[in-house]
Scaffold this active site. Structure first.
Site, PDB file in Angstrom:
ATOM      1  N   ASP A  26      45.881  41.136  54.859  1.00 51.15           N
ATOM      2  CA  ASP A  26      45.434  42.523  55.009  1.00 51.15           C
ATOM      3  C   ASP A  26      44.614  42.714  56.269  1.00 51.15           C
ATOM      4  O   ASP A  26      44.685  43.766  56.910  1.00 51.15           O
ATOM      5  CB  ASP A  26      44.629  42.958  53.775  1.00 51.15           C
ATOM      6  CG  ASP A  26      45.566  43.365  52.653  1.00 51.15           C
ATOM      7  OD1 ASP A  26      46.496  44.134  52.926  1.00 51.15           O
ATOM      8  OD2 ASP A  26      45.383  42.887  51.530  1.00 51.15           O
ATOM      9  N   GLU A  78      38.824  41.367  54.190  1.00 52.05           N
ATOM     10  CA  GLU A  78      40.197  41.731  54.581  1.00 52.05           C
ATOM     11  C   GLU A  78      40.260  43.120  55.209  1.00 52.05           C
ATOM     12  O   GLU A  78      41.304  43.556  55.666  1.00 52.05           O
ATOM     13  CB  GLU A  78      41.145  41.612  53.386  1.00 52.05           C
ATOM     14  CG  GLU A  78      40.694  42.306  52.126  1.00 52.05           C
ATOM     15  CD  GLU A  78      41.612  42.022  50.933  1.00 52.05           C
ATOM     16  OE1 GLU A  78      42.692  41.450  51.115  1.00 52.05           O
ATOM     17  OE2 GLU A  78      41.236  42.413  49.815  1.00 52.05           O
ATOM     18  N   ARG A 108      52.152  46.226  56.239  1.00 50.65           N
ATOM     19  CA  ARG A 108      52.723  44.888  56.025  1.00 50.65           C
ATOM     20  C   ARG A 108      54.073  44.917  55.321  1.00 50.65           C
ATOM     21  O   ARG A 108      54.770  43.912  55.263  1.00 50.65           O
ATOM     22  CB  ARG A 108      51.721  43.990  55.280  1.00 50.65           C
ATOM     23  CG  ARG A 108      51.352  44.462  53.907  1.00 50.65           C
ATOM     24  CD  ARG A 108      50.126  43.723  53.370  1.00 50.65           C
ATOM     25  NE  ARG A 108      50.456  42.517  52.623  1.00 50.65           N
ATOM     26  CZ  ARG A 108      49.569  41.809  51.925  1.00 50.65           C
ATOM     27  NH1 ARG A 108      48.301  42.185  51.883  1.00 50.65           N
ATOM     28  NH2 ARG A 108      49.918  40.738  51.265  1.00 50.65           N
ATOM     29  N   HIS A 128      53.931  41.254  49.262  1.00 49.35           N
ATOM     30  CA  HIS A 128      53.624  40.312  48.186  1.00 49.35           C
ATOM     31  C   HIS A 128      54.883  39.649  47.637  1.00 49.35           C
ATOM     32  O   HIS A 128      54.855  38.503  47.205  1.00 49.35           O
ATOM     33  CB  HIS A 128      52.824  41.008  47.084  1.00 49.35           C
ATOM     34  CG  HIS A 128      51.419  41.261  47.509  1.00 49.35           C
ATOM     35  ND1 HIS A 128      51.022  42.457  48.038  1.00 49.35           N
ATOM     36  CD2 HIS A 128      50.360  40.435  47.551  1.00 49.35           C
ATOM     37  CE1 HIS A 128      49.746  42.353  48.368  1.00 49.35           C
ATOM     38  NE2 HIS A 128      49.314  41.153  48.086  1.00 49.35           N
ATOM     39  N   CYS A 149      42.319  32.547  52.669  1.00 54.35           N
ATOM     40  CA  CYS A 149      43.360  32.462  51.635  1.00 54.35           C
ATOM     41  C   CYS A 149      44.599  33.283  51.997  1.00 54.35           C
ATOM     42  O   CYS A 149      45.536  33.370  51.215  1.00 54.35           O
ATOM     43  CB  CYS A 149      42.820  32.892  50.275  1.00 54.35           C
ATOM     44  SG  CYS A 149      42.324  34.609  50.225  1.00 54.35           S
TER      45      CYS A 149
HETATM   46  C1  PEP Z   1      45.220  38.838  52.026  1.00 56.37           C
HETATM   47  O1  PEP Z   1      45.161  40.055  52.153  1.00 56.37           O
HETATM   48  O2  PEP Z   1      45.259  38.048  52.976  1.00 56.37           O
HETATM   49  C2  PEP Z   1      45.266  38.244  50.681  1.00 56.37           C
HETATM   50  C3  PEP Z   1      45.155  36.950  50.511  1.00 56.37           C
HETATM   51  O3  PEP Z   1      45.455  39.062  49.631  1.00 56.37           O
HETATM   52  P1  PEP Z   1      46.864  39.755  49.271  1.00 56.37           P
HETATM   53  O4  PEP Z   1      47.933  39.100  50.106  1.00 56.37           O
HETATM   54  O5  PEP Z   1      47.074  39.557  47.822  1.00 56.37           O
HETATM   55  O6  PEP Z   1      46.651  41.174  49.636  1.00 56.37           O
HETATM   56 MG    MG Z   2      44.720  41.338  50.498  1.00 53.48          MG
END
Ligand code: PEP
Ligand code: MG
Length: 545
Positions: A457, A433, A467, A187, A504
């Site tokens: 995810d 996800e 990740r 993140h 997203c």
């Molecule tokens: C994802 O997992 O792709 C997502 C958009 O959520 P985050 O990156 O906040 O886990």
């Molecule tokens: Mg996510």
């Protein structure tokens, strides 16, 4: 040109030149216990520094400021012998270092305060947590982090960039970030890209070999960092940096252009945001709405919880920023690498597979329900879509629906004044996800209005690659055939079941993968707003050929 360089993983593109600013010390391990006397001395010193810090805050706060009262209360707790004695008791009886003793005493006090009936005393739990973090930091010898602590241009050098820090970096001063750990899909990396701050992560033994104020040139296109570069290198990178900025300027014309698919279908270009400021800048960068509001950032870097009203105001502002477009707000997704001092989670062996997202919200229904109420109340200010993270099965969706319905009924019954009444309606969606959710998309589709695919995810869980872990980052394949197959399944399931599907995750902000999605009929793309112009240009050019 300098030939010596440090290598790492490029996580946020760009070129940066500047002086090193070391955030936090090199010591990341807890020290070993030596003697009770030694630990008592360390504790005394950490308490003294903490007291000084708080006194300074009190003297800076304006008279009557609410914050001053909070710091006054903190000072009283720090000076209360009972708290100090409870920490010393752990050192004395269990022969542990102060860091451990502070953690244990903190847990005891938080438990005691949280169980109290009186809300005033329940609130004291967050003060104890806050103070414990302060004392622990001073035990490590680290300076207090605040955006104000950086007041001149620099390149930040850290062991690990926490998401809570990444979300608050003053862009005016922080020209780049280099770190020892962290992956491209973390993140913190996502937030750096959002702020367009170049980043190189995963440089081994960085802090031990670095001094503040050293000159650095970083090439975050390929992941190289030059320390004390010669004048040729500096000149070359100055030229490259100017070119890089020029490219960004040239792309601006694409921001507000309408770009359609080759079949002449409308594509929604939406933004991923972490707060109101992001929403405002996303609108400028060409976003027609929000495809992912990561609301957990409202809970980070603070020891108290955002109240229902505070949240309501934030959601309302974001909705008002996009009067025409949709706004997708994701409920709290803490856990994994996103933690909040206000929402402690016991240490887990696999935090990404543990109490995360909706699982955490079910464990803290009080927090979840407050957020739902804030969202329902804000719903009348725009086109609100709400989605829930980390869904694995249908039972979770049904449970959420029940909670939403209950809160809606409570709001209906409370709304006396006609100005408070609204329909308390939003579109109901889930993040896809977790691979299991992708596989049962047809089942889940029966209960929701929309899916939003979280490729970050989905890739992590499908490829079994953490990740955050830079040592296995080459296995984190966003275009792994397994991931692509799941994406196709979910898009197809949405089409069949009349459920809106968007993406997203970071995949949607990569021009080629965005095109891949559009070709498969996925026309709602949410990305870091800085990517919108680039993706639009790519898709337009492809559609025209
Ligand atoms: C994802 O997992 O792709 C997502 C958009 O959520 P985050 O990156 O906040 O886990
Ligand atoms: Mg996510």
């Amino acid at each position: 040109m300098s030939t010596e360089f440090l290598s790492g993983q490029p996580v946020s593109s760009g070129i940066a030149l500047g002086k090193a600013f070391l955030l936090g010390g090199a010591k990341t391990e807890k020290p070993l216990f030596s003697s009770v006397e030694n630990e008592f001395a360390r504790l005394k010193q950490a308490f003294a520094i903490s007291q000084d810090e708080i006194k300074q805050k009190i003297s800076k706060a304006a008279a009557g400021d609410e914050k001053a009262a909070i710091f006054e209360a903190h000072l009283q707790i720090l000076e209360d012998p009972e708290w100090l004695d409870s920490i010393r008791a752990y050192v004395q009886n269990q022969k542990v270092v102060c860091e451990v003793a502070v953690e244990k005493a903190c847990a005891d006090w938080v438990q005691t305060f949280s169980a109290m009936e009186d809300p005033y005393f329940r609130e004291r739990a967050s003060d104890i947590r806050d103070l414990s973090l302060r004392v622990a930091r001073n035990l490590r010898g680290e300076k207090e982090w605040s955006p104000e602590s950086i007041s001149e241009e620099c390149i930040l050098v850290v062991h690990e960039l926490l998401p809570s820090v990444a979300g608050m970096l003053p862009k005016k001063f922080v020209k780049g970030v280099i770190s020892e750990v962290g992956g491209k899909a973390s993140h913190s990396a996502i937030l750096l890209r959002n702020s367009e701050i170049p980043g190189v992560f995963g440089i081994k033994n960085l802090l031990g070999n670095f001094k503040s104020q050293q000159n650095i040139v970083m090439d975050a296109e390929i992941g190289r960092v030059y320390v004390e570069p010669d004048s040729d290198t500096i000149e070359e990178f100055k030229k490259r940096s100017a070119l890089f900025e020029q490219e960004k300027t040239d792309l601006k014309v694409w921001r507000q252009k309408e770009v359609k698919s080759a079949k002449n279908e409308k594509i929604q270009f939406l933004a991923n945001i972490a707060g109101v400021e992001d929403a405002l800048s996303a609108a400028e960068k060409g976003a027609e709405g929000v495809g992912l509001f990561r609301t957990e950032f409202l809970y980070m870097d603070r020891t108290d919880l955002p109240s229902e009203n505070e949240q309501y105001q934030v959601y309302k502002k974001v909705l008002e920023t996009f009067p025409q477009g949709k706004v997708v707000i994701r409920t709290l997704d803490v856990g994994g690498d996103k933690t909040s001092p206000a929402l402690p989670i016991e240490a887990e062996l696999n935090p990404f597979m543990g109490l995360r997202g909706i699982r955490f919200c079910f464990a803290r229904e009080d927090v979840f329900r407050a957020q739902i109420r804030a969202l329902l109340r804000a719903s009348s200010f725009g086109n609100l879509w709400v989605m829930f993270p980390m869904i694995t099965n249908v039972a979770e969706v049904l449970k959420i629906k029940k909670i939403v319905e209950e809160e809606k009924q409570i709001l209906f019954s409370k709304a006396t004044d006609s100005s408070e009444k609204n329909n308390f309606e939003f579109k109901f969606g889930i993040m896809i996800e977790v691979p299991a959710a992708a596989l049962i998309a047809d089942e889940l589709a029966k209960h929701v209005d929309f899916f939003s695919i979280g490729t970050n995810d989905l890739t992590q869980y499908t490829c079994a690659v953490d990740r955050m872990n830079d040592s296995v980052s080459d296995l984190y394949e966003t275009e792994h055939p397994g991931v692509l197959k799941l994406l196709e399944m979910v898009i197809e399931s949405g089409r069949k079941n009349n459920v809106d599907v968007g993406v997203c995750g970071e995949f949607a902000g990569e021009p080629k993968s965005a095109q891949w999605l559009v070709d498969r009929g996925c026309l709602s793309l949410s990305m870091n707003a800085a990517r919108i112009a680039k993706v639009k240009k790519y898709i337009f050019t492809k559609s025209a050929t």
